[in-house]
Write a protein that holds these residues in place. Sequence first.
Motif, PDB file in Angstrom:
ATOM      1  N   GLY A   1       0.928  -1.153   0.028  1.00 29.91           N
ATOM      2  CA  GLY A   1       0.030   0.009   0.050  1.00 29.91           C
ATOM      3  C   GLY A   1       0.889   1.023   0.050  1.00 29.91           C
ATOM      4  N   GLY A   2       1.893   1.084   0.828  1.00 29.05           N
ATOM      5  CA  GLY A   2       3.022   2.544   0.924  1.00 29.05           C
ATOM      6  C   GLY A   2       3.398   2.612  -0.432  1.00 29.05           C
ATOM      7  N   GLY A   3       3.995   1.541  -1.258  1.00 27.85           N
ATOM      8  CA  GLY A   3       4.550   1.698  -2.606  1.00 27.85           C
ATOM      9  C   GLY A   3       3.562   2.085  -3.549  1.00 27.85           C
ATOM     10  N   GLY A   4       2.208   1.851  -3.258  1.00 29.77           N
ATOM     11  CA  GLY A   4       1.186   2.287  -4.391  1.00 29.77           C
ATOM     12  C   GLY A   4       0.839   3.852  -4.145  1.00 29.77           C
ATOM     13  N   LEU A   5       0.976   4.203  -2.760  1.00 29.55           N
ATOM     14  CA  LEU A   5       0.803   5.525  -2.350  1.00 29.55           C
ATOM     15  C   LEU A   5       1.851   6.522  -2.860  1.00 29.55           C
ATOM     16  CD1 LEU A   5      -0.943   7.605  -0.857  1.00 29.55           C
ATOM     17  CD2 LEU A   5       0.268   6.875   0.998  1.00 29.55           C
ATOM     18  N   HIS A   6       3.036   5.912  -2.516  1.00 27.16           N
ATOM     19  CA  HIS A   6       4.297   6.679  -3.170  1.00 27.16           C
ATOM     20  C   HIS A   6       4.350   6.807  -4.593  1.00 27.16           C
ATOM     21  CE1 HIS A   6       8.835   7.605  -2.293  1.00 27.16           C
ATOM     22  NE2 HIS A   6       8.584   7.689  -3.627  1.00 27.16           N
ATOM     23  N   ALA A   7       4.088   5.969  -5.325  1.00 30.70           N
ATOM     24  CA  ALA A   7       3.989   6.071  -6.832  1.00 30.70           C
ATOM     25  C   ALA A   7       2.895   7.191  -7.176  1.00 30.70           C
ATOM     26  CB  ALA A   7       3.710   4.845  -7.454  1.00 30.70           C
ATOM     27  N   ALA A   8       1.824   7.064  -6.695  1.00 31.22           N
ATOM     28  CA  ALA A   8       0.689   7.990  -6.979  1.00 31.22           C
ATOM     29  C   ALA A   8       0.974   9.324  -6.711  1.00 31.22           C
ATOM     30  CB  ALA A   8      -0.411   7.594  -6.379  1.00 31.22           C
ATOM     31  N   VAL A   9       1.574   9.452  -5.456  1.00 26.23           N
ATOM     32  CA  VAL A   9       1.851  11.084  -5.279  1.00 26.23           C
ATOM     33  C   VAL A   9       3.012  11.536  -6.076  1.00 26.23           C
ATOM     34  CG1 VAL A   9       2.921  12.412  -3.489  1.00 26.23           C
ATOM     35  CG2 VAL A   9       0.993  10.663  -2.738  1.00 26.23           C
ATOM     36  N   LEU A  10       4.128  10.678  -6.265  1.00 22.20           N
ATOM     37  CA  LEU A  10       5.339  11.283  -6.922  1.00 22.20           C
ATOM     38  C   LEU A  10       4.861  11.327  -8.468  1.00 22.20           C
ATOM     39  CD1 LEU A  10       8.277   9.177  -5.717  1.00 22.20           C
ATOM     40  CD2 LEU A  10       7.901  11.654  -5.166  1.00 22.20           C
ATOM     41  N   VAL A  11       4.003  10.638  -8.885  1.00 22.58           N
ATOM     42  CA  VAL A  11       3.595  10.773 -10.492  1.00 22.58           C
ATOM     43  C   VAL A  11       2.824  12.024 -10.633  1.00 22.58           C
ATOM     44  CG1 VAL A  11       2.272   9.736 -12.345  1.00 22.58           C
ATOM     45  CG2 VAL A  11       3.864   8.381 -11.011  1.00 22.58           C
ATOM     46  N   ARG A  12       1.756  12.380  -9.697  1.00 20.84           N
ATOM     47  CA  ARG A  12       0.925  13.350  -9.815  1.00 20.84           C
ATOM     48  C   ARG A  12       1.443  14.835  -9.382  1.00 20.84           C
ATOM     49  NH1 ARG A  12      -4.865  11.312  -7.369  1.00 20.84           N
ATOM     50  NH2 ARG A  12      -5.201   9.613  -8.819  1.00 20.84           N
TER      51      ARG A  12
ATOM     52  N   ALA B   1       9.384  17.448  -4.375  1.00 16.40           N
ATOM     53  CA  ALA B   1      10.697  17.623  -4.128  1.00 16.40           C
ATOM     54  C   ALA B   1      11.087  19.025  -3.903  1.00 16.40           C
ATOM     55  CB  ALA B   1      11.188  17.626  -5.773  1.00 16.40           C
ATOM     56  N   GLU B   2      10.133  19.979  -4.110  1.00 18.36           N
ATOM     57  CA  GLU B   2      10.553  21.327  -3.620  1.00 18.36           C
ATOM     58  C   GLU B   2      10.102  21.723  -2.072  1.00 18.36           C
ATOM     59  OE1 GLU B   2       8.642  24.120  -6.415  1.00 18.36           O
ATOM     60  OE2 GLU B   2       9.848  23.306  -8.216  1.00 18.36           O
ATOM     61  N   SER B   3       8.998  21.493  -1.627  1.00 14.63           N
ATOM     62  CA  SER B   3       8.345  21.717  -0.513  1.00 14.63           C
ATOM     63  C   SER B   3       8.698  20.586   0.678  1.00 14.63           C
ATOM     64  CB  SER B   3       6.967  22.190  -0.430  1.00 14.63           C
ATOM     65  OG  SER B   3       6.132  20.938  -1.015  1.00 14.63           O
ATOM     66  N   LEU B   4       8.664  19.256   0.031  1.00 13.32           N
ATOM     67  CA  LEU B   4       8.678  18.243   1.298  1.00 13.32           C
ATOM     68  C   LEU B   4       9.634  17.104   0.602  1.00 13.32           C
ATOM     69  CD1 LEU B   4       4.859  17.790   1.889  1.00 13.32           C
ATOM     70  CD2 LEU B   4       6.620  18.892   3.395  1.00 13.32           C
ATOM     71  N   PRO B   5      11.016  17.662   0.518  1.00 16.34           N
ATOM     72  CA  PRO B   5      11.819  16.495  -0.002  1.00 16.34           C
ATOM     73  C   PRO B   5      12.232  15.571   1.030  1.00 16.34           C
ATOM     74  CG  PRO B   5      13.017  18.576   0.456  1.00 16.34           C
ATOM     75  CD  PRO B   5      11.515  18.998   0.658  1.00 16.34           C
ATOM     76  N   TRP B   6      11.988  15.757   2.298  1.00 15.42           N
ATOM     77  CA  TRP B   6      12.132  14.604   3.517  1.00 15.42           C
ATOM     78  C   TRP B   6      11.197  13.873   3.496  1.00 15.42           C
ATOM     79  CZ3 TRP B   6       8.221  14.963   6.849  1.00 15.42           C
ATOM     80  CH2 TRP B   6       7.571  16.040   6.835  1.00 15.42           C
ATOM     81  N   LEU B   7       9.875  13.823   2.886  1.00 17.48           N
ATOM     82  CA  LEU B   7       8.746  13.142   3.358  1.00 17.48           C
ATOM     83  C   LEU B   7       8.950  11.737   2.795  1.00 17.48           C
ATOM     84  CD1 LEU B   7       6.076  12.885   4.218  1.00 17.48           C
ATOM     85  CD2 LEU B   7       5.086  13.677   2.249  1.00 17.48           C
ATOM     86  N   PRO B   8       9.527  11.259   1.604  1.00 17.65           N
ATOM     87  CA  PRO B   8       9.440   9.966   1.260  1.00 17.65           C
ATOM     88  C   PRO B   8      10.381   9.276   2.136  1.00 17.65           C
ATOM     89  CG  PRO B   8       9.759  11.445  -0.588  1.00 17.65           C
ATOM     90  CD  PRO B   8       9.596  12.195   0.403  1.00 17.65           C
ATOM     91  N   ALA B   9      11.747   9.932   2.418  1.00 12.00           N
ATOM     92  CA  ALA B   9      12.574   8.982   3.384  1.00 12.00           C
ATOM     93  C   ALA B   9      12.210   9.170   4.633  1.00 12.00           C
ATOM     94  CB  ALA B   9      13.839   9.883   3.578  1.00 12.00           C
ATOM     95  N   PHE B  10      11.219   9.914   5.214  1.00 13.45           N
ATOM     96  CA  PHE B  10      10.411   9.805   6.352  1.00 13.45           C
ATOM     97  C   PHE B  10       9.653   8.790   6.386  1.00 13.45           C
ATOM     98  CE2 PHE B  10       7.192  10.778   9.363  1.00 13.45           C
ATOM     99  CZ  PHE B  10       7.852  10.727  10.604  1.00 13.45           C
ATOM    100  N   PHE B  11       8.799   8.783   5.460  1.00 15.97           N
ATOM    101  CA  PHE B  11       7.788   7.555   5.441  1.00 15.97           C
ATOM    102  C   PHE B  11       8.206   6.246   5.252  1.00 15.97           C
ATOM    103  CE2 PHE B  11       5.026   5.063   2.594  1.00 15.97           C
ATOM    104  CZ  PHE B  11       3.907   4.987   3.229  1.00 15.97           C
ATOM    105  N   TRP B  12       9.264   6.039   4.695  1.00 16.64           N
ATOM    106  CA  TRP B  12       9.912   4.571   4.421  1.00 16.64           C
ATOM    107  C   TRP B  12      10.521   4.225   5.577  1.00 16.64           C
ATOM    108  CZ3 TRP B  12       7.610   1.412   1.358  1.00 16.64           C
ATOM    109  CH2 TRP B  12       6.978   1.810   0.240  1.00 16.64           C
ATOM    110  N   THR B  13      11.193   5.191   6.345  1.00 16.01           N
ATOM    111  CA  THR B  13      11.988   4.866   7.314  1.00 16.01           C
ATOM    112  C   THR B  13      11.080   4.487   8.789  1.00 16.01           C
ATOM    113  OG1 THR B  13      13.764   6.384   6.936  1.00 16.01           O
ATOM    114  CG2 THR B  13      13.382   5.859   9.226  1.00 16.01           C
ATOM    115  N   PHE B  14       9.745   5.372   8.684  1.00 10.14           N
ATOM    116  CA  PHE B  14       8.780   5.121   9.467  1.00 10.14           C
ATOM    117  C   PHE B  14       8.167   3.710   9.504  1.00 10.14           C
ATOM    118  CE2 PHE B  14       4.423   5.171  11.074  1.00 10.14           C
ATOM    119  CZ  PHE B  14       4.412   5.294  12.423  1.00 10.14           C
ATOM    120  N   LEU B  15       7.778   3.457   8.144  1.00  9.54           N
ATOM    121  CA  LEU B  15       7.116   2.172   7.669  1.00  9.54           C
ATOM    122  C   LEU B  15       7.903   0.799   7.937  1.00  9.54           C
ATOM    123  CD1 LEU B  15       4.673   0.747   6.709  1.00  9.54           C
ATOM    124  CD2 LEU B  15       5.400   1.242   4.509  1.00  9.54           C
ATOM    125  N   GLY B  16       9.380   1.109   7.545  1.00  8.32           N
ATOM    126  CA  GLY B  16      10.339   0.031   8.127  1.00  8.32           C
ATOM    127  C   GLY B  16      10.308  -0.322   9.555  1.00  8.32           C
TER     128      GLY B  16
END
Length: 224
Positions: A68-79, A85-100
């Motif tokens: 589910g996280g992979g699908g959400l990540h792909a959907a957000v990055l594609v849209r 990349a500009e306002s929340l560059p730390w969000l993907p790393a934080f999300f996957w660190t927290f989920l892992g």
Amino acid sequence: MAAESSDPALTEDSASLQPDAPASFANAEVPLDALPGTATVNWIPLNPRFARRLQVGALIRAAVFVAGGGGLHAAVLVRNPGIIAESLPWLPAFFWTFLGGFCVWSVVWPLIAVPRRGYVAREKDLLYKSGVFWRSVKAFPFNRVQHTKLDNTPLDRRFELASLSVFPAGGGRGNRVRGLGRETAERLRVYISDRIESGSEPAEESRPVADSGAHSEATGGAGQ
């Protein structure tokens, strides 16, 4: 000086109107050392397969969360690739660190929590202890139990486990003891049902024993 009245009839009537003297009431103090405790209870550990069953369940949930996280990540990055990349560059790393971290913790946690759980069936009640940081010991008196129930999930059946639910008299939410071997759970259910119906001292052959898959030595205290 006038003589006092000594009418026997008046004396008997007055005595009959007197209320009966209250019966003697005793409420002696009980020494603290004489109170029963659970420190000397020979706790029976849960079935050792229960920890592996929880770990398998955690791995299944982790796979669902990662998908589910992979699908959400792909959907957000594609849209919105530019906004992330500009306002929340730390969000993907934080999300996957927290989920892992959450997935790893959920797999390791049963190895910590399960050894600190245990139960013991006595003549008048069933004790169950649990907890790692916040520890608790629950007592289920047989004279307050209305009925019991066994249930198991497909994953429980895969590991030959079952859960015993104890429901109090007068309704209310029952208490469940998980991680019992299937045969042990059935023996406990029959034992408690017999104690509810008869209310007599249990026969020697009907006393429940430790889980056949449990460790030979039970843990020695409620706080362990």
